[in-house]
Design a protein around this motif. Structure first.
Motif, PDB file in Angstrom:
ATOM      1  N   THR A 253       0.827  -1.201   0.000  1.00  0.00           N
ATOM      2  CA  THR A 253       0.000   0.000   0.000  1.00  0.00           C
ATOM      3  C   THR A 253       0.865   1.256   0.000  1.00  0.00           C
ATOM      4  O   THR A 253       0.374   2.345  -0.286  1.00  0.00           O
ATOM      5  CB  THR A 253      -0.924   0.038   1.232  1.00  0.00           C
ATOM      6  OG1 THR A 253      -0.127   0.127   2.417  1.00  0.00           O
ATOM      7  CG2 THR A 253      -1.806  -1.203   1.308  1.00  0.00           C
TER       8      THR A 253
ATOM      9  N   ARG B  94      -1.274   4.249  -4.211  1.00  0.00           N
ATOM     10  CA  ARG B  94      -1.993   5.475  -3.824  1.00  0.00           C
ATOM     11  C   ARG B  94      -2.731   6.052  -5.045  1.00  0.00           C
ATOM     12  O   ARG B  94      -3.836   6.576  -4.927  1.00  0.00           O
ATOM     13  CB  ARG B  94      -1.013   6.503  -3.259  1.00  0.00           C
ATOM     14  CG  ARG B  94      -0.073   5.981  -2.149  1.00  0.00           C
ATOM     15  CD  ARG B  94      -0.850   5.526  -0.933  1.00  0.00           C
ATOM     16  NE  ARG B  94      -0.030   4.905   0.078  1.00  0.00           N
ATOM     17  CZ  ARG B  94       0.437   5.524   1.169  1.00  0.00           C
ATOM     18  NH1 ARG B  94       0.223   6.804   1.349  1.00  0.00           N
ATOM     19  NH2 ARG B  94       1.128   4.860   2.081  1.00  0.00           N
TER      20      ARG B  94
ATOM     21  N   ARG C 141      -5.823   4.003  -5.630  1.00  0.00           N
ATOM     22  CA  ARG C 141      -6.858   4.348  -4.640  1.00  0.00           C
ATOM     23  C   ARG C 141      -7.584   5.644  -5.025  1.00  0.00           C
ATOM     24  O   ARG C 141      -8.809   5.727  -4.980  1.00  0.00           O
ATOM     25  CB  ARG C 141      -6.208   4.490  -3.263  1.00  0.00           C
ATOM     26  CG  ARG C 141      -7.188   4.642  -2.118  1.00  0.00           C
ATOM     27  CD  ARG C 141      -6.449   4.912  -0.823  1.00  0.00           C
ATOM     28  NE  ARG C 141      -7.249   4.564   0.339  1.00  0.00           N
ATOM     29  CZ  ARG C 141      -6.973   4.958   1.567  1.00  0.00           C
ATOM     30  NH1 ARG C 141      -5.929   5.722   1.802  1.00  0.00           N
ATOM     31  NH2 ARG C 141      -7.731   4.602   2.569  1.00  0.00           N
TER      32      ARG C 141
ATOM     33  N   ASN D 225      -5.693  -7.082   1.944  1.00  0.00           N
ATOM     34  CA  ASN D 225      -5.494  -5.706   2.398  1.00  0.00           C
ATOM     35  C   ASN D 225      -5.381  -4.731   1.236  1.00  0.00           C
ATOM     36  O   ASN D 225      -5.922  -3.624   1.297  1.00  0.00           O
ATOM     37  CB  ASN D 225      -4.252  -5.610   3.284  1.00  0.00           C
ATOM     38  CG  ASN D 225      -4.009  -4.198   3.759  1.00  0.00           C
ATOM     39  OD1 ASN D 225      -3.170  -3.481   3.213  1.00  0.00           O
ATOM     40  ND2 ASN D 225      -4.753  -3.766   4.756  1.00  0.00           N
ATOM     41  N   TRP D 226      -4.666  -5.109   0.162  1.00  0.00           N
ATOM     42  CA  TRP D 226      -4.491  -4.170  -0.956  1.00  0.00           C
ATOM     43  C   TRP D 226      -5.848  -3.823  -1.569  1.00  0.00           C
ATOM     44  O   TRP D 226      -6.143  -2.658  -1.837  1.00  0.00           O
ATOM     45  CB  TRP D 226      -3.557  -4.757  -2.016  1.00  0.00           C
ATOM     46  CG  TRP D 226      -3.033  -3.731  -2.972  1.00  0.00           C
ATOM     47  CD1 TRP D 226      -1.868  -3.025  -2.877  1.00  0.00           C
ATOM     48  CD2 TRP D 226      -3.663  -3.274  -4.181  1.00  0.00           C
ATOM     49  NE1 TRP D 226      -1.728  -2.167  -3.947  1.00  0.00           N
ATOM     50  CE2 TRP D 226      -2.816  -2.292  -4.766  1.00  0.00           C
ATOM     51  CE3 TRP D 226      -4.854  -3.593  -4.834  1.00  0.00           C
ATOM     52  CZ2 TRP D 226      -3.125  -1.632  -5.959  1.00  0.00           C
ATOM     53  CZ3 TRP D 226      -5.175  -2.934  -6.025  1.00  0.00           C
ATOM     54  CH2 TRP D 226      -4.317  -1.970  -6.571  1.00  0.00           C
TER      55      TRP D 226
ATOM     56  N   HIS E 149      -8.792  -4.049  -0.138  1.00  0.00           N
ATOM     57  CA  HIS E 149      -9.541  -3.289   0.869  1.00  0.00           C
ATOM     58  C   HIS E 149      -9.044  -1.845   0.911  1.00  0.00           C
ATOM     59  O   HIS E 149      -9.836  -0.893   0.935  1.00  0.00           O
ATOM     60  CB  HIS E 149      -9.370  -3.961   2.233  1.00  0.00           C
ATOM     61  CG  HIS E 149     -10.299  -3.453   3.288  1.00  0.00           C
ATOM     62  ND1 HIS E 149     -10.461  -4.095   4.506  1.00  0.00           N
ATOM     63  CD2 HIS E 149     -11.121  -2.373   3.338  1.00  0.00           C
ATOM     64  CE1 HIS E 149     -11.336  -3.417   5.234  1.00  0.00           C
ATOM     65  NE2 HIS E 149     -11.746  -2.372   4.546  1.00  0.00           N
ATOM     66  N   TYR E 150      -7.731  -1.672   0.896  1.00  0.00           N
ATOM     67  CA  TYR E 150      -7.121  -0.343   0.970  1.00  0.00           C
ATOM     68  C   TYR E 150      -7.534   0.519  -0.228  1.00  0.00           C
ATOM     69  O   TYR E 150      -7.881   1.691  -0.078  1.00  0.00           O
ATOM     70  CB  TYR E 150      -5.599  -0.486   1.014  1.00  0.00           C
ATOM     71  CG  TYR E 150      -4.848   0.826   1.009  1.00  0.00           C
ATOM     72  CD1 TYR E 150      -4.625   1.524   2.192  1.00  0.00           C
ATOM     73  CD2 TYR E 150      -4.361   1.372  -0.178  1.00  0.00           C
ATOM     74  CE1 TYR E 150      -3.946   2.733   2.198  1.00  0.00           C
ATOM     75  CE2 TYR E 150      -3.676   2.571  -0.182  1.00  0.00           C
ATOM     76  CZ  TYR E 150      -3.476   3.253   1.004  1.00  0.00           C
ATOM     77  OH  TYR E 150      -2.807   4.452   0.996  1.00  0.00           O
TER      78      TYR E 150
ATOM     79  N   GLN F 269      -8.064   6.998   8.536  1.00  0.00           N
ATOM     80  CA  GLN F 269      -8.073   6.607   7.123  1.00  0.00           C
ATOM     81  C   GLN F 269      -7.724   7.761   6.186  1.00  0.00           C
ATOM     82  O   GLN F 269      -7.319   7.556   5.048  1.00  0.00           O
ATOM     83  CB  GLN F 269      -9.421   5.999   6.716  1.00  0.00           C
ATOM     84  CG  GLN F 269     -10.629   6.884   6.939  1.00  0.00           C
ATOM     85  CD  GLN F 269     -11.278   6.653   8.292  1.00  0.00           C
ATOM     86  OE1 GLN F 269     -10.604   6.261   9.249  1.00  0.00           O
ATOM     87  NE2 GLN F 269     -12.584   6.877   8.376  1.00  0.00           N
TER      88      GLN F 269
ATOM     89  N   TYR G 228      -2.514   5.380   5.595  1.00  0.00           N
ATOM     90  CA  TYR G 228      -1.794   4.169   6.006  1.00  0.00           C
ATOM     91  C   TYR G 228      -2.810   3.097   6.388  1.00  0.00           C
ATOM     92  O   TYR G 228      -3.944   3.411   6.774  1.00  0.00           O
ATOM     93  CB  TYR G 228      -0.830   4.440   7.160  1.00  0.00           C
ATOM     94  CG  TYR G 228      -1.422   5.047   8.413  1.00  0.00           C
ATOM     95  CD1 TYR G 228      -2.112   4.274   9.345  1.00  0.00           C
ATOM     96  CD2 TYR G 228      -1.271   6.411   8.694  1.00  0.00           C
ATOM     97  CE1 TYR G 228      -2.633   4.829  10.498  1.00  0.00           C
ATOM     98  CE2 TYR G 228      -1.793   6.974   9.844  1.00  0.00           C
ATOM     99  CZ  TYR G 228      -2.477   6.172  10.743  1.00  0.00           C
ATOM    100  OH  TYR G 228      -3.000   6.729  11.891  1.00  0.00           O
ATOM    101  N   PRO G 229      -2.445   1.805   6.280  1.00  0.00           N
ATOM    102  CA  PRO G 229      -3.372   0.731   6.660  1.00  0.00           C
ATOM    103  C   PRO G 229      -3.685   0.807   8.160  1.00  0.00           C
ATOM    104  O   PRO G 229      -2.781   0.900   8.986  1.00  0.00           O
ATOM    105  CB  PRO G 229      -2.598  -0.543   6.320  1.00  0.00           C
ATOM    106  CG  PRO G 229      -1.610  -0.119   5.283  1.00  0.00           C
ATOM    107  CD  PRO G 229      -1.208   1.275   5.678  1.00  0.00           C
TER     108      PRO G 229
ATOM    109  N   MET H  86      -8.510  -2.246   9.274  1.00  0.00           N
ATOM    110  CA  MET H  86      -8.113  -3.084   8.141  1.00  0.00           C
ATOM    111  C   MET H  86      -7.419  -4.354   8.619  1.00  0.00           C
ATOM    112  O   MET H  86      -7.590  -5.426   8.047  1.00  0.00           O
ATOM    113  CB  MET H  86      -7.181  -2.306   7.210  1.00  0.00           C
ATOM    114  CG  MET H  86      -7.851  -1.217   6.411  1.00  0.00           C
ATOM    115  SD  MET H  86      -6.666  -0.413   5.294  1.00  0.00           S
ATOM    116  CE  MET H  86      -7.698   0.905   4.634  1.00  0.00           C
TER     117      MET H  86
END
Length: 384
Positions: free
Chosen positions: A141, A147, A150, A209-210, A212-213, A351, A355-356, A360
Motif C-alpha cells: 500500500t 496510492r 486508490r 489488504n491491498w 480493501h485499501y 483513514q 496508512y493501513p 483493516m
C-alpha cells in the motif's frame, strides 16, 4: 536539514535477527529522517538484545527485557517514545501491541495484526479507549501507484467494482519443501506462532489488504482451498480463494510460496463497470488503466497527470524506480504526520492519512481465519 520539532522518538520490539524485516523498517525510517531509535526489546534473549541495541546506538538504560517493561518505563519518561515499531513473529503482535496501546503509545506493527479476530477486536477497543494510533505495515500500500489506484477508484474512474483477480506466487519455500523436519522447521510452520494458516496469513493478508485499501470494500464471504504441497511439515503453502465482497462483487485469489521461478509476483486486477486497473508489485512504478472503448493506458509514477495522493510520496524523478524501502518509508511518513497532528491537538480520522489502519488489520485476520474455517468445513462458503 530535518526540523528537530518534527523528529519523533521510537522504540522497537523484535527486529534483532539479521534475516528479520527489522532492518528494512529501520532503513525506511532513516530514509524519512524524522524518527530516532531510542529504545528497544530486540530479542527474547536479553544479552542478544543488548548487543543489538549497542550496535544500533541505543542507550543501555533503554534496552528492556520485555515489551511490558518497555511500555511501562517509556510511558513514565518525560522524553518517552512517541511510537513503537513491532517486528516480531505473528504470535507476539497482539500482546506487544496491547501493552503499548493500553498506555496510550502509538503502534506501528508488522502484518498480520494478530492471530484471531477476538484479539483484533480487543485491540480496537483498547485503541478507542486510550486514543492511541495504529499503523499496520502492509508494504504494497506504500507504493506511489497503489496510492494512485486508490485515488482513481475513489474518483469513480473505473466505476463500481464487479470482480477482482489477485495472484501472488513466490518460490522461496521450494528448497525447504521436502527437507523441513520437526527439528528444523521455522516459526512459520508452527500454528502457535504463525496462526492457523501459514501462506494464507502471510501473503493472503497482503492480497485482502491491498484490495480493501484501494476500494474500501470488505470481504463478505469466502470459499477456500488451502494446500500443503510436498511431504514436509509445512502448513498451507499454496491456496485458491473465491471471495464475495460487501457490494456483491466477486473475486479470485491465488497465492503460492512454492511456485518455481517466481520471485515476489504480487499482481492485482480490479475490474469495474466502466474500466479496469492493474497493479504489479514487481513493476510498481506503473499502473495499467483500461477504459471502455479507449486504448489501454500505462500510467507512470510522477507524471503531470498523476493525482496529488501519489505525487505526495514521490522520492525520485519520473522513470527512476523506487522499491520496498521507499514503500515502507511512505507508510511511516503518513503515520508520522498523524502522530504529529495528534500531538498538536489536531484529530482527524486515521483513514484520511493513507496508512493501513487497525480496522483493516481486523478485517485481514477475519479473512484468513475464515479461509481456514472454509477449508476445515470441506471447502464450504464461510461468512466473515
Amino acid at each position: 536539514m530535518t526540523n528537530s520539532s518534527r523528529v519523533l522518538k521510537y522504540g522497537m520490539v523484535g527486529g534483532g535477527d539479521v534475516s528479520s524485516v527489522g532492518e528494512l523498517h529501520r532503513n525506511a525510517l532513516r530514509l524519512n529522517g524524522d524518527a530516532e531509535l531510542v529504545a528497544g526489546v530486540f530479542s527474547h534473549d536479553l544479552e542478544k538484545s543488548r548487543r543489538t541495541g549497542a550496535e544500533l546506538g541505543v542507550d543501555a538504560s533503554r534496552i528492556y527485557a520485555s515489551a511490558d517493561e518497555m511500555a511501562e518505563r517509556e510511558a513514565a519518561r518525560e522524553d518517552g517514545i512517541d511510537f513503537v515499531d513491532i517486528s516480531t513473529p505473528n504470535a507476539y503482535h497482539y500482546a506487544a501491541s496491547k501493552a503499548f496501546l493500553e498506555l496510550g503509545i502509538h503502534v506501528a506493527c508488522e502484518k498480520p495484526l494478530c492471530l484471531t479476530p477476538e484479539e483484533g477486536v480487543d485491540l480496537e477497543e483498547v485503541a478507542a479507549r486510550t486514543g492511541a494510533l495504529f499503523c499496520l505495515m502492509h508494504t504494497f500500500t506504500g507504493h506511489a501507484m497503489s496510492r494512485e489506484a486508490r485515488a482513481l477508484y475513489e474518483d469513480g474512474v473505473i466505476g463500481e467494482l464487479r470482480t477482482v483477480v489477485v495472484e501472488y506466487p513466490q518460490d522461496w519455500l521450494v528448497d525447504a519443501l521436502e527437507k523441513e523436519t520437526e527439528e528444523t522447521k521455522t516459526w512459520r510452520s508452527i500454528p502457535a506462532l504463525s496462526g492457523r494458516g501459514a501462506a494464507i496469513g502471510d501473503i493472503g493478508s497482503h492480497m485482502e489488504n491491498w484490495v480493501h485499501y484501494v476500494t474500501g470494500l470488505g470481504i463478505h464471504s469466502v470459499l477456500a482451498n488451502l494446500e500443503a504441497l510436498g511431504s514436509g511439515t509445512m502448513l498451507d503453502n499454496n491456496f485458491q480463494v473465491i471471495t464475495k465482497f460487501e457490494n456483491g462483487a466477486s473475486g479470485f485469489f491465488w497465492g503460492s510460496q512454492v511456485a518455481v521461478g517466481y520471485d515476489n509476483a504480487f499482481k492485482v486486477m480490479l475490474l469495474g463497470e466502466k474500466g479496469s486497473l492493474e497493479f504489479w508489485q514487481e513493476n510498481n512504478n506503473y499502473l495499467v488503466l483500461r477504459l471502455r472503448d479507449q486504448p489501454m493506458q500505462v500510467l507512470s509514477r510522477g507524471s503531470a497527470y498523476s493525482r496529488p495522493e501519489s505525487l505526495k510520496y514521490l522520492r525520485t524523478p519520473k522513470g527512476h524506480p523506487e522499491g520496498l524501502t521507499e514503500a515502507f518509508a511512505n507508510i511511516y511518513s503518513a503515520f508520522a504526520d498523524a502522530i504529529r497532528d495528534r500531538r498538536d491537538g489536531t484529530v482527524k480520522p486515521e483513514q484520511e492519512y493513507g496508512y493501513p489502519t487497525l480496522a483493516m488489520g481486523v478485517a485481514g485476520v477475519r479473512f484468513f481465519n475464515a479461509c481456514v474455517d472454509s477449508q476445515e468445513a470441506g471447502n464450504a462458503w464461510v461468512e466473515l
